[in-house]
Scaffold this active site. Structure first.
Site, PDB file in Angstrom:
ATOM      1  N   ASP A 273      -0.430 -11.187   3.463  1.00 34.02           N
ATOM      2  CA  ASP A 273      -0.780  -9.743   2.925  1.00 34.02           C
ATOM      3  C   ASP A 273       0.067  -8.742   3.518  1.00 34.02           C
ATOM      4  O   ASP A 273       0.334  -8.128   4.646  1.00 34.02           O
ATOM      5  CB  ASP A 273      -2.081  -9.404   3.735  1.00 34.02           C
ATOM      6  N   LYS A 280       2.293  -2.328   4.639  1.00 29.66           N
ATOM      7  CA  LYS A 280       2.048  -2.363   6.074  1.00 29.66           C
ATOM      8  C   LYS A 280       3.408  -2.120   6.777  1.00 29.66           C
ATOM      9  O   LYS A 280       4.410  -2.148   6.139  1.00 29.66           O
ATOM     10  CB  LYS A 280       1.366  -3.900   6.442  1.00 29.66           C
ATOM     11  N   ASP A 291      -3.918 -13.939   7.617  1.00 26.45           N
ATOM     12  CA  ASP A 291      -4.644 -13.371   6.872  1.00 26.45           C
ATOM     13  C   ASP A 291      -5.861 -14.367   6.133  1.00 26.45           C
ATOM     14  O   ASP A 291      -6.826 -13.812   5.232  1.00 26.45           O
ATOM     15  CB  ASP A 291      -4.378 -12.288   5.890  1.00 26.45           C
ATOM     16  N   ARG A 354     -11.946  -7.391   0.883  1.00 29.39           N
ATOM     17  CA  ARG A 354     -13.181  -6.950   0.254  1.00 29.39           C
ATOM     18  C   ARG A 354     -13.194  -6.833  -1.100  1.00 29.39           C
ATOM     19  O   ARG A 354     -14.194  -7.085  -1.757  1.00 29.39           O
ATOM     20  CB  ARG A 354     -13.551  -5.545   0.684  1.00 29.39           C
TER      21      ARG A 354
END
Length: 501
Positions: A273, A280, A291, A354
């Site tokens: 990720d 990030k 992740d 999500r």
């Protein structure tokens, strides 16, 4: 590693190494006192010289004690008897394991399970012993040219029990813990693999390999074209920026009654990720290979169930993707329609977990599940709230939340329930879609769970945010194998409840 349980007095046990406890101020444990009596007080004499005070984790080897059948005796400091708790017991076991591994003894007999740990029984102590020993000995060195090989490694640990009456329960406890440890090892191995090796395709291959090893498992893998045809636009939005194709992995274990509805475990499988366009920070970004630890824990739990041949129906679902930035990547502000038909405005591409989970949670409706539990390294906010001690638990059913919390407490793999109050849903409002994928900084782990809750209204559901417990950073960097103990204990408790209900 082989684990056995046997009864019998410690002074008569023939073994290369015998382990007993010594409390603070040189007070002997029950088995240490029996040894001391048999050898004419030599242990007490050695301790009086000041070689050991009994502080937690201290070790002292004694050799060739008279009238003792063991070749050598390992004294382990246990601290104050009245202060012995779960964490201290784990430290004692880890100190024992390190000393044994360095000793050259291939076998050892431990009497540490006689120690009184508040609120816990012999079965718990046996299971923790197996898990801590396996965890202490675990190494991930497959990419190292020089491996940390022990010339004469520890191969067998025998746990001494008070009487023969304790053996059947002891054997069952060790059997369950050994399966749990095997599942945790797979979970750790997958988590520790780098993102250039553990891709979505690799995860799918590992699931298929499990099914070849355990014939009770059946695996199917949906490809991107099939996900597109189904309408999983939220999941596919995450994988647009990478060259690695998404995989939707389904692992079925059906050894329960045909009429029994399954428990479904959904594991977040983001194999790396970067954050996507919402990139990030560079510091510690290498840890984003972890992740996919939710996905790894699902496979580890399935493996443990197959090892134990549990009579249950269990389905693991793993949406596996890589989240990378590129000219094709999803942009902040893009809107997608989920498998449920609800639309989402993607305000932050780093809130990607999500997005893959919401489509998976809709997909699992077709299994008519009795319970759905998703496991995900979902939010950094969870670490701010709970640190690295426990995972955050959210649920739409109080009984399910209670059962999971109890299972976590039983295995010292704890979860803490967080609220899902309706007021938090306000933070997910969007001017342009049915919802946004983030709700701002306040209550970040809660609003993430509230987002998922919108896709779980047709079944009993729980969400475990394991961002704080799935791996360790710093000098002990590595995957932990959690929450496999919690999940397996929950399933075992369900079976026990049905059998006695």
């Amino acid at each position: 590693m082989e684990f056995l349980v046997k009864s019998g007095s410690p002074e008569k046990r023939r073994t290369p190494a015998l382990v007993v406890g010594v409390f603070a101020n040189r007070s002997l444990s029950e088995s240490a006192a029996l040894l001391d009596q048999a050898c004419g007080g030599m242990i007490t004499s050695v301790l009086r010289r000041g070689d050991m005070e009994g502080e937690t984790g201290q070790v002292l080897w004694l050799y060739d004690l008279p009238n003792i059948s063991a070749d050598r005796v390992l004294l382990i400091g246990c601290g104050k008897a009245e202060a012995l708790n779960e964490a201290t017991f784990a430290r004692i076991l880890a100190a024992m394991t390190r000393a044994l591994q360095q000793s050259g003894a291939a076998e050892a007999v431990s009497y540490l399970c006689e120690l009184a740990v508040k609120q816990y029984d012999m079965q718990w102590k046996l299971q923790q012993s197996v898990l801590v020993i396996e965890d202490t000995l675990y190494r991930f060195d497959q990419f190292k040219q020089k491996k940390e090989d022990t010339k004469r490694p520890l191969k067998r640990v025998i746990f001494g029990l008070p009487t023969r009456n304790n053996l059947p329960q002891g054997e069952q406890a060790v059997r369950e813990a050994s399966a749990m440890a095997t599942g945790m090892r797979l979970t750790k191995d997958l988590g520790n693999l780098p993102g250039n090796i553990c891709t979505p395709s690799y995860l799918a291959e590992q699931a298929q390999q499990l099914a070849r090893t355990y014939t009770d498992l059946a695996v199917s893998v949906l490809e991107e074209a099939e996900l597109e045809a189904l309408g999983m636009q939220a999941l596919l939005a995450v994988t647009k920026g990478t060259e690695q194709p998404a995989k939707f992995i389904i692992v079925e274990y059906r050894k329960g009654e045909a009429k029994d509805k399954p428990v479904v475990l959904v594991g977040k499988g983001v194999t790396f990720d970067s954050g996507g366009i919402s990139l990030k920070p560079g510091e510690a970004m290498d840890e984003m290979k972890y992740d996919m630890c939710g996905a790894a824990s699902v496979l580890g739990t399935l493996l443990a169930c197959a090892e134990l041949m549990l009579p249950i129906n269990l389905i693991g679902v793993i949406p596996a993707v890589e989240n990378m930035p590129s000219g094709k990547a999803t942009r902040p502000g893009d809107i997608v329609t989920t498998l449920s038909g609800q639309s989402v405005e993607i305000l932050n591409t780093d809130a990607e977990g999500r997005l893959i989970l919401c489509d998976a949670l809709t997909y699992v409706e077709r299994f008519e599940p009795e319970v759905v539990i998703d496991i995900a390294t979902l939010t950094g906010a969870c670490i701010i709230a709970l640190g690295h001690q426990g995972c955050a638990l959210f649920s739409n059913q109080a009984a399910l939340a209670q059962d999971l919390c109890e299972a976590g407490q039983q295995m010292y793999d704890r979860a803490w329930e967080m609220p899902l109050w309706e007021e938090y849903q306000e933070q997910l409002k969007s001017n342009f879609a049915d919802m946004a994928n983030i709700g701002g900084r306040p209550a970040g782990s809660i609003t993430a769970a509230c987002f998922l809750a919108r896709f779980t209204k047709k079944y009993a559901w729980a969400h475990l945010d394991i961002a704080g417990v799935a791996w360790k950073s710093g000098k002990e960097k590595g995957a932990t194998g959690r929450p496999v103990p919690l999940l397996l204990r929950y399933l075992l408790n369900r079976l026990h409840s049905r059998a006695h209900g």
